[in-house]
Design a protein around this motif. Structure first.
Motif, PDB file in Angstrom:
ATOM      1  N   GLY A 168       0.914  -1.204  -0.090  1.00 15.14           N
ATOM      2  CA  GLY A 168       0.172   0.084  -0.081  1.00 15.14           C
ATOM      3  C   GLY A 168       0.662   1.461  -0.145  1.00 15.14           C
ATOM      4  N   ARG A 169       1.957   1.110   0.068  1.00 19.74           N
ATOM      5  CA  ARG A 169       3.100   2.180  -0.042  1.00 19.74           C
ATOM      6  C   ARG A 169       4.337   1.806  -0.382  1.00 19.74           C
ATOM      7  N   ILE A 170       5.484   2.817  -0.611  1.00 20.92           N
ATOM      8  CA  ILE A 170       6.816   2.547  -1.057  1.00 20.92           C
ATOM      9  C   ILE A 170       7.666   3.236   0.151  1.00 20.92           C
ATOM     10  N   ASP A 171       7.084   4.328   0.413  1.00 22.60           N
ATOM     11  CA  ASP A 171       7.691   5.100   1.560  1.00 22.60           C
ATOM     12  C   ASP A 171       7.687   4.188   2.932  1.00 22.60           C
ATOM     13  N   GLY A 172       8.887   4.436   3.600  1.00 21.30           N
ATOM     14  CA  GLY A 172       8.772   4.285   5.078  1.00 21.30           C
ATOM     15  C   GLY A 172       9.218   2.717   5.155  1.00 21.30           C
ATOM     16  N   LEU A 173       9.466   1.829   4.114  1.00 24.77           N
ATOM     17  CA  LEU A 173       9.811   0.605   4.179  1.00 24.77           C
ATOM     18  C   LEU A 173      11.365   0.351   4.270  1.00 24.77           C
ATOM     19  N   THR A 174      11.932  -0.675   4.698  1.00 26.38           N
ATOM     20  CA  THR A 174      13.270  -1.169   4.814  1.00 26.38           C
ATOM     21  C   THR A 174      13.517  -2.202   3.636  1.00 26.38           C
ATOM     22  N   TYR A 175      14.414  -2.043   2.847  1.00 25.61           N
ATOM     23  CA  TYR A 175      14.681  -2.705   1.592  1.00 25.61           C
ATOM     24  C   TYR A 175      16.145  -3.337   1.647  1.00 25.61           C
ATOM     25  N   ALA A 176      16.122  -4.464   1.190  1.00 30.32           N
ATOM     26  CA  ALA A 176      17.697  -5.081   1.152  1.00 30.32           C
ATOM     27  C   ALA A 176      17.617  -5.472  -0.586  1.00 30.32           C
ATOM     28  N   GLU A 228      23.108   1.486   3.609  1.00 33.44           N
ATOM     29  CA  GLU A 228      24.307   0.910   4.094  1.00 33.44           C
ATOM     30  C   GLU A 228      24.898  -0.383   3.316  1.00 33.44           C
ATOM     31  N   GLU A 229      25.957  -0.545   3.142  1.00 27.94           N
ATOM     32  CA  GLU A 229      26.557  -1.772   2.381  1.00 27.94           C
ATOM     33  C   GLU A 229      27.029  -2.836   3.428  1.00 27.94           C
ATOM     34  N   VAL A 230      26.159  -3.854   2.982  1.00 30.21           N
ATOM     35  CA  VAL A 230      26.765  -5.178   3.926  1.00 30.21           C
ATOM     36  C   VAL A 230      26.908  -6.301   2.884  1.00 30.21           C
ATOM     37  N   ASP A 231      27.769  -7.229   3.479  1.00 30.27           N
ATOM     38  CA  ASP A 231      27.990  -8.394   2.789  1.00 30.27           C
ATOM     39  C   ASP A 231      26.990  -9.653   2.857  1.00 30.27           C
ATOM     40  N   SER A 232      26.370  -9.461   3.805  1.00 27.86           N
ATOM     41  CA  SER A 232      25.036 -10.783   3.604  1.00 27.86           C
ATOM     42  C   SER A 232      24.048 -10.561   4.369  1.00 27.86           C
ATOM     43  N   VAL A 233      23.183 -11.308   3.752  1.00 27.20           N
ATOM     44  CA  VAL A 233      21.491 -10.869   4.149  1.00 27.20           C
ATOM     45  C   VAL A 233      21.268 -11.148   5.675  1.00 27.20           C
ATOM     46  N   ASP A 234      21.919 -12.153   6.047  1.00 24.93           N
ATOM     47  CA  ASP A 234      21.764 -12.507   7.562  1.00 24.93           C
ATOM     48  C   ASP A 234      22.031 -11.497   8.332  1.00 24.93           C
ATOM     49  N   GLN A 235      22.828 -10.615   8.185  1.00 24.72           N
ATOM     50  CA  GLN A 235      23.145  -9.353   9.079  1.00 24.72           C
ATOM     51  C   GLN A 235      21.722  -8.262   9.039  1.00 24.72           C
ATOM     52  N   VAL A 236      21.035  -8.411   8.031  1.00 22.73           N
ATOM     53  CA  VAL A 236      19.624  -7.522   8.133  1.00 22.73           C
ATOM     54  C   VAL A 236      18.544  -8.165   7.945  1.00 22.73           C
ATOM     55  N   ILE A 237      18.159  -9.552   8.053  1.00 24.95           N
ATOM     56  CA  ILE A 237      17.116 -10.195   7.654  1.00 24.95           C
ATOM     57  C   ILE A 237      15.935 -10.017   8.551  1.00 24.95           C
ATOM     58  N   GLU A 238      16.364  -9.390   9.797  1.00 23.67           N
ATOM     59  CA  GLU A 238      15.145  -9.286  10.603  1.00 23.67           C
ATOM     60  C   GLU A 238      14.733  -7.712  10.634  1.00 23.67           C
ATOM     61  N   GLU A 239      15.451  -6.998   9.967  1.00 21.50           N
ATOM     62  CA  GLU A 239      14.984  -5.462   9.866  1.00 21.50           C
ATOM     63  C   GLU A 239      14.215  -5.282   8.435  1.00 21.50           C
ATOM     64  N   ILE A 240      14.290  -6.045   7.707  1.00 18.70           N
ATOM     65  CA  ILE A 240      13.698  -5.535   6.315  1.00 18.70           C
ATOM     66  C   ILE A 240      12.299  -5.927   6.084  1.00 18.70           C
ATOM     67  N   ASP A 241      11.614  -5.243   5.136  1.00 17.24           N
ATOM     68  CA  ASP A 241      10.356  -5.609   4.608  1.00 17.24           C
ATOM     69  C   ASP A 241      10.381  -6.120   3.112  1.00 17.24           C
ATOM     70  N   LEU A 273      14.407 -16.995   5.319  1.00 15.86           N
ATOM     71  CA  LEU A 273      13.293 -15.921   5.348  1.00 15.86           C
ATOM     72  C   LEU A 273      12.413 -15.990   6.700  1.00 15.86           C
ATOM     73  N   LYS A 274      12.425 -17.429   7.448  1.00 12.78           N
ATOM     74  CA  LYS A 274      11.803 -17.558   8.498  1.00 12.78           C
ATOM     75  C   LYS A 274      12.254 -16.669   9.417  1.00 12.78           C
ATOM     76  N   LYS A 275      13.542 -16.224   9.722  1.00 18.66           N
ATOM     77  CA  LYS A 275      14.046 -15.101  10.491  1.00 18.66           C
ATOM     78  C   LYS A 275      13.522 -13.926  10.478  1.00 18.66           C
ATOM     79  N   GLY A 276      12.978 -13.691   9.382  1.00 12.44           N
ATOM     80  CA  GLY A 276      12.734 -12.304   9.094  1.00 12.44           C
ATOM     81  C   GLY A 276      11.008 -11.877   9.413  1.00 12.44           C
ATOM     82  N   LYS A 277      10.618 -10.703   9.017  1.00 16.56           N
ATOM     83  CA  LYS A 277       9.191 -10.293   9.573  1.00 16.56           C
ATOM     84  C   LYS A 277       8.389 -11.154   8.768  1.00 16.56           C
ATOM     85  N   ASP A 278       7.032 -11.344   9.382  1.00 18.72           N
ATOM     86  CA  ASP A 278       5.957 -11.948   8.928  1.00 18.72           C
ATOM     87  C   ASP A 278       5.675 -11.776   7.581  1.00 18.72           C
TER      88      ASP A 278
END
Ligand code: NCD
Length: 335
Positions: A168-176, A228-241, A273-278
């Protein structure tokens, strides 16, 4: 990136062009457009959803040329489907071997000829700048369907449209944005497209060899976009939408040895993916090779098939806006 001489199509009512920023315009980079231009495109795409399986004669007097000098499945076929659903005729080719380029004809001559047959040229080419070059030659609008590693604006349009439909929006989301950010034009255009909105944060996730190009990083800095540049998805999986995954662009590596060093460097699995947001959603411009495990396809996370399907209504919207279809008269749409 407007044409040298602006000539509204004959069926355009004077004044309407003021409200249609796409009219007669080349589509070379997503940065040729503003947020409000894209919002208009998305509104028109919403209206096109009704006709994605039927037909609306908005462009029955138009010819769309598809000049695909590089392999494509979705982009070419969704442009072709979009044009046909709008009642337009389609000409073109999907392999260089089938054209006079194979006989030594240069790109400029090919474009000049297509320009004399068609009302719009959709071009894909392995060289950066090919679409811009074509746009300088053609009188009619040129749409970039991918030029080398540089831009893929219509992919970014359907990617953002998909995010908007899912959240429903593009703003305010966290992307990887994950994968080959160095050679990937879809990833690059997606990152640029996000700068037109207000993402909460963009994580650029790639093996060190495949980091985003300096000009992209520079642009993010200039625009003040949180990233932010990171080299693995594991580092950010919990934060992203939204996780935007891309394939390693094997064909663009100047040195095959370099490809050997990074192949298989990342893989998105259901366990990860199961470590991430629902509500986490995985997008991918496709084709995918082995970077997303098959088990993800049937999960609630996978949004890439819906994303690919959105290519049709979004490209219907783009073609009708660029070619000045009577959206107000025939669809009651207020531009
Ligand atoms: C992308 C492309 O061609 O850049 N595919 C597409 O258009 N959907 C991405 C890719 O080839 O990996």
């Amino acid at each position: 990136m407007a044409k040298r001489v602006y000539r509204p199509p004959h069926n355009v009512v004077a004044g309407r062009d003021m409200r249609n920023p796409f009219l007669g315009k080349d589509v070379i980079s997503i940065l040729d457009f503003s947020r409000s231009d894209l919002e208009l495109l998305f509104r028109v795409a919403d209206a096109m959803q009704k006709f994605r399986r039927s037909k609306i004669d908005l462009l029955s007097d138009k010819v769309v040329a598809l000049a695909f000098f590089e392999p494509s499945t979705r982009t070419r076929l969704s442009f072709e489907t979009a044009a046909k659903r709008l009642g337009a005729n389609v000409i073109g080719f999907s392999a260089v071997e089938a054209t006079s380029i194979a006989k030594g004809e240069n790109l400029a001559d090919t474009i000049r000829m297509l320009d004399s047959y068609a009302d719009v040229i959709v071009i894909r080419h392995r060289f950066e700048g090919a679409a811009k070059f074509a746009a300088e030659i053609a009188e009619n609008p040129v749409i970039n369907a991918g030029d080398g590693k540089q831009h893929h604006p219509t992919q970014a349009m359907l990617d953002l449209y998909t995010v908007r439909s899912l959240f429903g929006r593009i703003d305010g989301l966290t992307y990887a944005v994950v994968g080959d950010l160095r050679y990937g034009r879809a990833a690059t255009s997606f990152i640029y497209a996000l700068t037109l909105f207000e993402p909460r944060k963009i994580f650029l996730v790639s093996p060190p060899l495949l980091k985003a190009r300096p000009e992209v990083i520079e642009y993010l800095r200039k625009r003040g976009v949180p990233f932010e540049e990171v080299d693995s998805v594991d580092q950010v999986i919990e934060e992203i939408d939204v996780m935007y995954v891309t394939r390693i662009q094997k064909e663009r590596f100047p040195d095959p040895m370099e490809y050997e060093k990074v192949k298989g460097a990342y893989r998105i699995t259901l366990n990860l993916l199961k470590k991430g947001k629902d509500h986490l959603k995985v997008l991918h411009p496709l084709p995918k090779v082995d970077e997303v495990a098959h088990e993800v396809d049937e999960s609630k996370y996978a949004a890439y098939f819906v994303q690919a399907a959105n290519g049709v209504p979004v490209r219907m919207a783009l073609l009708s806006l660029v070619l000045g279809a009577d959206l107000e008269g025939k669809l009651g749409l207020k531009l």
